[in-house]
Design an enzyme around this catalytic site. Structure first.
Site, PDB file in Angstrom:
ATOM      1  N   GLU A 183       5.162  -1.088   0.094  1.00  0.00           N
ATOM      2  CA  GLU A 183       4.537  -2.364   0.443  1.00  0.00           C
ATOM      3  C   GLU A 183       4.715  -3.412  -0.650  1.00  0.00           C
ATOM      4  O   GLU A 183       5.018  -4.570  -0.366  1.00  0.00           O
ATOM      5  CB  GLU A 183       3.047  -2.169   0.716  1.00  0.00           C
ATOM      6  CG  GLU A 183       2.355  -3.482   1.036  1.00  0.00           C
ATOM      7  CD  GLU A 183       0.873  -3.344   1.308  1.00  0.00           C
ATOM      8  OE1 GLU A 183       0.277  -4.326   1.780  1.00  0.00           O
ATOM      9  OE2 GLU A 183       0.308  -2.264   1.052  1.00  0.00           O
TER      10      GLU A 183
ATOM     11  N   ASP B 180       1.995   1.346   6.693  1.00  0.00           N
ATOM     12  CA  ASP B 180       0.626   1.628   7.106  1.00  0.00           C
ATOM     13  C   ASP B 180       0.562   2.789   8.096  1.00  0.00           C
ATOM     14  O   ASP B 180      -0.464   3.476   8.174  1.00  0.00           O
ATOM     15  CB  ASP B 180      -0.006   0.398   7.772  1.00  0.00           C
ATOM     16  CG  ASP B 180      -0.118  -0.793   6.853  1.00  0.00           C
ATOM     17  OD1 ASP B 180      -0.675  -0.635   5.760  1.00  0.00           O
ATOM     18  OD2 ASP B 180       0.365  -1.885   7.226  1.00  0.00           O
TER      19      ASP B 180
ATOM     20  N   THR C 134      -7.000  -1.789   0.504  1.00  0.00           N
ATOM     21  CA  THR C 134      -7.225  -2.451  -0.787  1.00  0.00           C
ATOM     22  C   THR C 134      -8.550  -3.209  -0.815  1.00  0.00           C
ATOM     23  O   THR C 134      -9.242  -3.240  -1.843  1.00  0.00           O
ATOM     24  CB  THR C 134      -6.059  -3.403  -1.116  1.00  0.00           C
ATOM     25  OG1 THR C 134      -4.843  -2.663  -1.147  1.00  0.00           O
ATOM     26  CG2 THR C 134      -6.251  -4.069  -2.458  1.00  0.00           C
TER      27      THR C 134
ATOM     28  N   ILE D 270      -1.942   1.805  -1.919  1.00  0.00           N
ATOM     29  CA  ILE D 270      -3.377   1.827  -1.608  1.00  0.00           C
ATOM     30  C   ILE D 270      -3.549   1.166  -0.242  1.00  0.00           C
ATOM     31  O   ILE D 270      -3.448  -0.050  -0.117  1.00  0.00           O
ATOM     32  CB  ILE D 270      -4.236   1.088  -2.652  1.00  0.00           C
ATOM     33  CG1 ILE D 270      -4.035   1.669  -4.051  1.00  0.00           C
ATOM     34  CG2 ILE D 270      -5.716   1.180  -2.261  1.00  0.00           C
ATOM     35  CD1 ILE D 270      -4.850   0.960  -5.126  1.00  0.00           C
ATOM     36  N   ASP D 271      -3.788   1.966   0.759  1.00  0.00           N
ATOM     37  CA  ASP D 271      -4.089   1.416   2.084  1.00  0.00           C
ATOM     38  C   ASP D 271      -5.607   1.311   2.183  1.00  0.00           C
ATOM     39  O   ASP D 271      -6.310   2.326   2.122  1.00  0.00           O
ATOM     40  CB  ASP D 271      -3.531   2.320   3.181  1.00  0.00           C
ATOM     41  CG  ASP D 271      -3.628   1.660   4.541  1.00  0.00           C
ATOM     42  OD1 ASP D 271      -3.369   0.444   4.621  1.00  0.00           O
ATOM     43  OD2 ASP D 271      -3.969   2.348   5.526  1.00  0.00           O
TER      44      ASP D 271
END
Length: 297
Positions: free
Chosen positions: A71, A235, A94, A91-92
């Protein structure tokens, strides 16, 4: 794909996920630098960037012939090719992370020929690990070192009995105006509203704040469906593999497409069930109606 030892790659990805989790837990959100991308709710932190750098370095060293899509280093217009490709969100969730809300994870996927074949999702706050390898099932480990549980968690999953009996995951996303936002809010309203007013009146709506964790919860059978538009391949890649290996299906979030591409950007995840999957997808598409979520790829 026959040349790729998926089990060995999976094992390395799990080690990387645990290392990323330690970095995430060590960070104090009050002290870290943050920035924004699209707008004030599309947030990036120095921890996102540090985790992705570590992940990229570890995986590229172990598998130099594989491609990498993350990402934080993604360049607009980059396409997912047929070669083995790590697809990573460091980090999904955030927004949850910066608020110290314990629903954030690292999402590590491997795609081959555009198909998710390994998924690893780790929420370090809860020491909760979801994993899957194509054709080898999906598992959840609640605490590191304990015996993994096969997904879905129910030994005999209940049939799906339509939206009126469903717990559905949704997210507001980072785009808060325009036609995509208007369609989302209209669908949310229809899902919640009574049948007497033209709604589906689902049991309830949930927002975990992480697409990866939403899909993992559907794979586990803890939620019945997740409808999303606007998220990216990083994601959903890991969660998609976990969902499929748990007997679930991923259709398009827009009506009519049963086999969406990994970078479709509009998705409908439905849990594994002995019956009712097709019917629930079609009922959900009926709620969406003629609307189309249109996001650039």
């Amino acid at each position: 794909m026959s040349d790729v030892n998926l089990q060995a790659v999976h094992d390395e990805m799990v080690l990387v996920a645990y290392e990323a989790g330690r970095t995430i837990l060590a960070a104090n959100p009050a002290d870290i630098g943050t920035g924004t991308k699209l707008n004030s709710v599309d947030i990036v932190t120095e921890v996102d960037q540090a985790v992705e750098k570590m992940v990229s370095s570890r995986l590229s060293t172990a598998y130099p012939a594989f491609s990498f899509m993350g990402e934080e280093t993604y360049k607009p217009g980059t396409k997912i090719g047929p070669e083995p490709t790590f697809i990573v969100d460091p980090i999904d969730g955030t927004t949850n992370f910066i608020h110290s809300f314990p629903n954030a994870c690292i999402s590590l996927g491997l795609a081959v020929d555009g198909e998710p074949v390994i998924g690893v999702i780790y929420n370090p706050y809860q020491d909760l690990l979801f994993t899957a390898i194509k054709s080898h099932g999906a598992h959840m480990t609640r605490i590191k070192g304990t015996t993994p549980q096969k997904l879905p968690l129910a030994a005999s999953p209940r049939p799906l009995q339509g939206l009126a009996n469903a717990l559905v995951a949704i997210e507001w996303g980072s785009s808060r105006d325009g036609p995509n936002y208007e369609l989302k809010t209209e669908v949310f309203k229809k899902l919640a509203a009574t049948k007497e007013t033209g709604g589906a009146m689902v049991h309830s709506l949930r927002s975990l704040g992480s697409a990866a964790l939403n899909i993992a919860a559907v794979a586990a059978g803890q939620m019945d469906a997740y409808w999303e538009g606007g998220c990216w391949a990083w994601d959903v890649c890991a969660g998609w593999c976990i969902l499929k290996e748990a007997g679930g299906i991923m259709a398009s979030g827009n009506p009519g497409e049963w086999n969406p591409a990994l970078d479709e950007r509009a998705y409908l995840a439905v849990r594994g069930a002995p019956s009712g999957q097709k019917e629930l997808v079609e009922e959900f598409w009926g709620v969406v109606g003629d609307g189309v979520m249109d996001y650039p790829v």
